[in-house]
Scaffold this active site. Sequence first.
Site, PDB file in Angstrom:
ATOM      1  N   ASP A   1      83.026  59.762  15.800  1.00  0.00           N
ATOM      2  CA  ASP A   1      83.208  58.165  14.591  1.00  0.00           C
ATOM      3  C   ASP A   1      83.291  58.914  13.646  1.00  0.00           C
ATOM      4  OD1 ASP A   1      83.172  56.017  13.739  1.00  0.00           O
ATOM      5  OD2 ASP A   1      80.761  56.069  13.065  1.00  0.00           O
ATOM      6  N   LEU A   2      83.014  58.334  12.194  1.00  0.00           N
ATOM      7  CA  LEU A   2      83.798  58.802  10.877  1.00  0.00           C
ATOM      8  C   LEU A   2      82.499  58.328  10.155  1.00  0.00           C
ATOM      9  CD1 LEU A   2      85.973  59.987   8.239  1.00  0.00           C
ATOM     10  CD2 LEU A   2      86.576  57.516   8.502  1.00  0.00           C
ATOM     11  N   ASP A   3      82.945  56.858   9.652  1.00  0.00           N
ATOM     12  CA  ASP A   3      81.823  56.061   8.678  1.00  0.00           C
ATOM     13  C   ASP A   3      80.485  56.786   9.563  1.00  0.00           C
ATOM     14  OD1 ASP A   3      83.516  55.706   6.764  1.00  0.00           O
ATOM     15  OD2 ASP A   3      84.539  54.010   8.337  1.00  0.00           O
TER      16      ASP A   3
ATOM     17  N   THR B   1      79.520  57.468   4.596  1.00  0.00           N
ATOM     18  CA  THR B   1      80.389  55.568   3.548  1.00  0.00           C
ATOM     19  C   THR B   1      79.678  55.080   4.251  1.00  0.00           C
ATOM     20  OG1 THR B   1      82.010  56.945   5.863  1.00  0.00           O
ATOM     21  CG2 THR B   1      82.859  57.155   3.115  1.00  0.00           C
TER      22      THR B   1
ATOM     23  N   LYS C   1      77.596  47.836  11.208  1.00  0.00           N
ATOM     24  CA  LYS C   1      78.598  49.391  10.995  1.00  0.00           C
ATOM     25  C   LYS C   1      79.483  49.518  12.366  1.00  0.00           C
ATOM     26  CE  LYS C   1      74.727  51.303   8.477  1.00  0.00           C
ATOM     27  NZ  LYS C   1      73.601  51.647   9.077  1.00  0.00           N
ATOM     28  N   GLY C   2      80.493  49.689  11.847  1.00  0.00           N
ATOM     29  CA  GLY C   2      81.678  50.487  13.491  1.00  0.00           C
ATOM     30  C   GLY C   2      82.719  49.278  13.815  1.00  0.00           C
TER      31      GLY C   2
ATOM     32  N   ARG D   1      87.459  45.444   9.753  1.00  0.00           N
ATOM     33  CA  ARG D   1      87.078  45.048   8.802  1.00  0.00           C
ATOM     34  C   ARG D   1      87.103  43.270   8.685  1.00  0.00           C
ATOM     35  NH1 ARG D   1      91.423  46.940   4.619  1.00  0.00           N
ATOM     36  NH2 ARG D   1      90.751  48.758   5.438  1.00  0.00           N
TER      37      ARG D   1
ATOM     38  N   SER E   1      87.253  56.298  15.153  1.00  0.00           N
ATOM     39  CA  SER E   1      87.057  55.448  14.203  1.00  0.00           C
ATOM     40  C   SER E   1      87.854  53.953  13.689  1.00  0.00           C
ATOM     41  CB  SER E   1      87.460  56.274  12.734  1.00  0.00           C
ATOM     42  OG  SER E   1      87.204  54.943  11.294  1.00  0.00           O
ATOM     43  N   ALA E   2      87.438  52.970  13.545  1.00  0.00           N
ATOM     44  CA  ALA E   2      87.514  51.572  13.337  1.00  0.00           C
ATOM     45  C   ALA E   2      88.086  51.404  11.778  1.00  0.00           C
ATOM     46  CB  ALA E   2      86.211  50.512  12.968  1.00  0.00           C
ATOM     47  N   SER E   3      88.221  52.136  11.063  1.00  0.00           N
ATOM     48  CA  SER E   3      88.377  52.540   9.337  1.00  0.00           C
ATOM     49  C   SER E   3      90.013  53.077   9.712  1.00  0.00           C
ATOM     50  CB  SER E   3      87.855  53.282   9.097  1.00  0.00           C
ATOM     51  OG  SER E   3      88.867  53.047   8.083  1.00  0.00           O
TER      52      SER E   3
ATOM     53  N   ASN F   1      91.022  53.293   6.854  1.00  0.00           N
ATOM     54  CA  ASN F   1      91.409  55.102   5.793  1.00  0.00           C
ATOM     55  C   ASN F   1      90.604  56.067   6.108  1.00  0.00           C
ATOM     56  OD1 ASN F   1      91.546  52.363   3.528  1.00  0.00           O
ATOM     57  ND2 ASN F   1      89.539  51.663   4.360  1.00  0.00           N
TER      58      ASN F   1
ATOM     59  N   LYS G   1      85.632  47.892  18.177  1.00  0.00           N
ATOM     60  CA  LYS G   1      83.858  48.073  19.071  1.00  0.00           C
ATOM     61  C   LYS G   1      83.435  46.680  18.800  1.00  0.00           C
ATOM     62  CE  LYS G   1      84.721  52.642  16.683  1.00  0.00           C
ATOM     63  NZ  LYS G   1      83.769  53.638  16.284  1.00  0.00           N
TER      64      LYS G   1
ATOM     65  N   GLU H   1      78.119  58.708  17.447  1.00  0.00           N
ATOM     66  CA  GLU H   1      78.005  57.786  16.637  1.00  0.00           C
ATOM     67  C   GLU H   1      76.601  57.222  16.416  1.00  0.00           C
ATOM     68  OE1 GLU H   1      79.112  54.455  15.743  1.00  0.00           O
ATOM     69  OE2 GLU H   1      81.488  54.842  16.703  1.00  0.00           O
ATOM     70  N   ASP H   2      76.735  56.186  14.815  1.00  0.00           N
ATOM     71  CA  ASP H   2      75.752  55.855  14.351  1.00  0.00           C
ATOM     72  C   ASP H   2      75.676  54.388  14.287  1.00  0.00           C
ATOM     73  OD1 ASP H   2      78.215  55.580  12.771  1.00  0.00           O
ATOM     74  OD2 ASP H   2      76.709  54.505  11.181  1.00  0.00           O
TER      75      ASP H   2
HETATM   76  C1  BG6 Z   1      83.901  51.268  10.872  1.00  0.00           C
HETATM   77  C2  BG6 Z   1      82.909  51.462   9.764  1.00  0.00           C
HETATM   78  O1  BG6 Z   1      83.923  52.688  10.540  1.00  0.00           O
HETATM   79  O2  BG6 Z   1      84.990  50.900   9.981  1.00  0.00           O
HETATM   80  C3  BG6 Z   1      82.550  49.624   9.868  1.00  0.00           C
HETATM   81  O3  BG6 Z   1      81.251  51.071   9.925  1.00  0.00           O
HETATM   82  C4  BG6 Z   1      84.433  49.319   8.425  1.00  0.00           C
HETATM   83  O4  BG6 Z   1      81.770  48.772   7.686  1.00  0.00           O
HETATM   84  C5  BG6 Z   1      84.993  49.752   9.578  1.00  0.00           C
HETATM   85  O5  BG6 Z   1      84.202  47.854   8.336  1.00  0.00           O
HETATM   86  C6  BG6 Z   1      86.604  49.312   8.560  1.00  0.00           C
HETATM   87  O6  BG6 Z   1      87.170  50.151   7.715  1.00  0.00           O
HETATM   88  P1  BG6 Z   1      87.813  50.072   6.929  1.00  0.00           P
HETATM   89  O7  BG6 Z   1      87.545  51.195   6.023  1.00  0.00           O
HETATM   90  O8  BG6 Z   1      89.478  49.894   8.109  1.00  0.00           O
HETATM   91  O9  BG6 Z   1      87.658  48.651   6.384  1.00  0.00           O
HETATM   92 MG    MG Z   2      80.012  54.180  11.919  1.00  0.00          MG
END
Ligand code: BG6
Ligand code: MG
Length: 217
Positions: free
Chosen positions: A8-10, A16, A44-45, A48, A113-115, A117, A144, A168-169
């Site tokens: 996982d990233l964040d 972050t 978390k995880g 958005r 990662s779910a992000s 970014n 997730k 994972e956190d």
């Molecule tokens: C997850 C974070 O990795 O990504 C969440 O734990 C976040 O807090 C999710 O909402 C989505 O991230 P982003 O960067 O696309 O808004």
């Molecule tokens: Mg995370």
Amino acid sequence: KRKGFIFDLDGVIVDTAKYHFLAWKNLANSLGFDFTETQNEQLKGVSRVESLKKILAWGETSVSEEKFQELMTLKNTEYLEFINKMDNSEILPDVPRVLDYLKDNNQGVSLGSASKNARIILEKVNILSKFEAIVDGNDVSKAKPDPEVFLNAATAINVKPEDCIVFEDSVAGVQAANAAHMISIGIGSQDVLHEADYIFNDFTEISTEFINKLINN
Ligand code: BG6
Ligand code: MG
């Protein structure tokens, strides 16, 4: 044996999670309510979209579809201001040691990662090249605790799910890893991540012996 190690990233590679929390908190405050750090564990995880849905429910606030999109953009704009100031000093302790060890031992390494970014952040902290594959919020349709992101991260490095290990956190992420029938390693507190197969406070607690055990099992 070649196993798949999915990160996982964040909150696992970089801290972050604190920036997500700040940006969501400021957004909630601007709408006239607040939420706690305990509630934040549920974000978390989570994607958005799902995060904003939960936050609005906590504030008993409903908004139009247009306003919803606007709020997501606002949050991400503030979040990106934090991200733009990041450098490699924000990589969490011993993450590079573990990544390098896995690579030196011919293990599969991918990001799950779910992000949306994820790539920007990995580039910012200069570790994008350490990953064989990146699966992020742009590649999945289910958030997730659905296992989709980890199953895709396994396919991307050509390793079977049962041969994968996930770091994972978040509660949602640990549940996603378990649902994918992967070994789940929680990074964080025992109280929050008790559903994980193993739990460590951070990567400094993850020994070479432990990694070897995962590789050879
Ligand atoms: C997850 C974070 O990795 O990504 C969440 O734990 C976040 O807090 C999710 O909402 C989505 O991230 P982003 O960067 O696309 O808004
Ligand atoms: Mg995370």
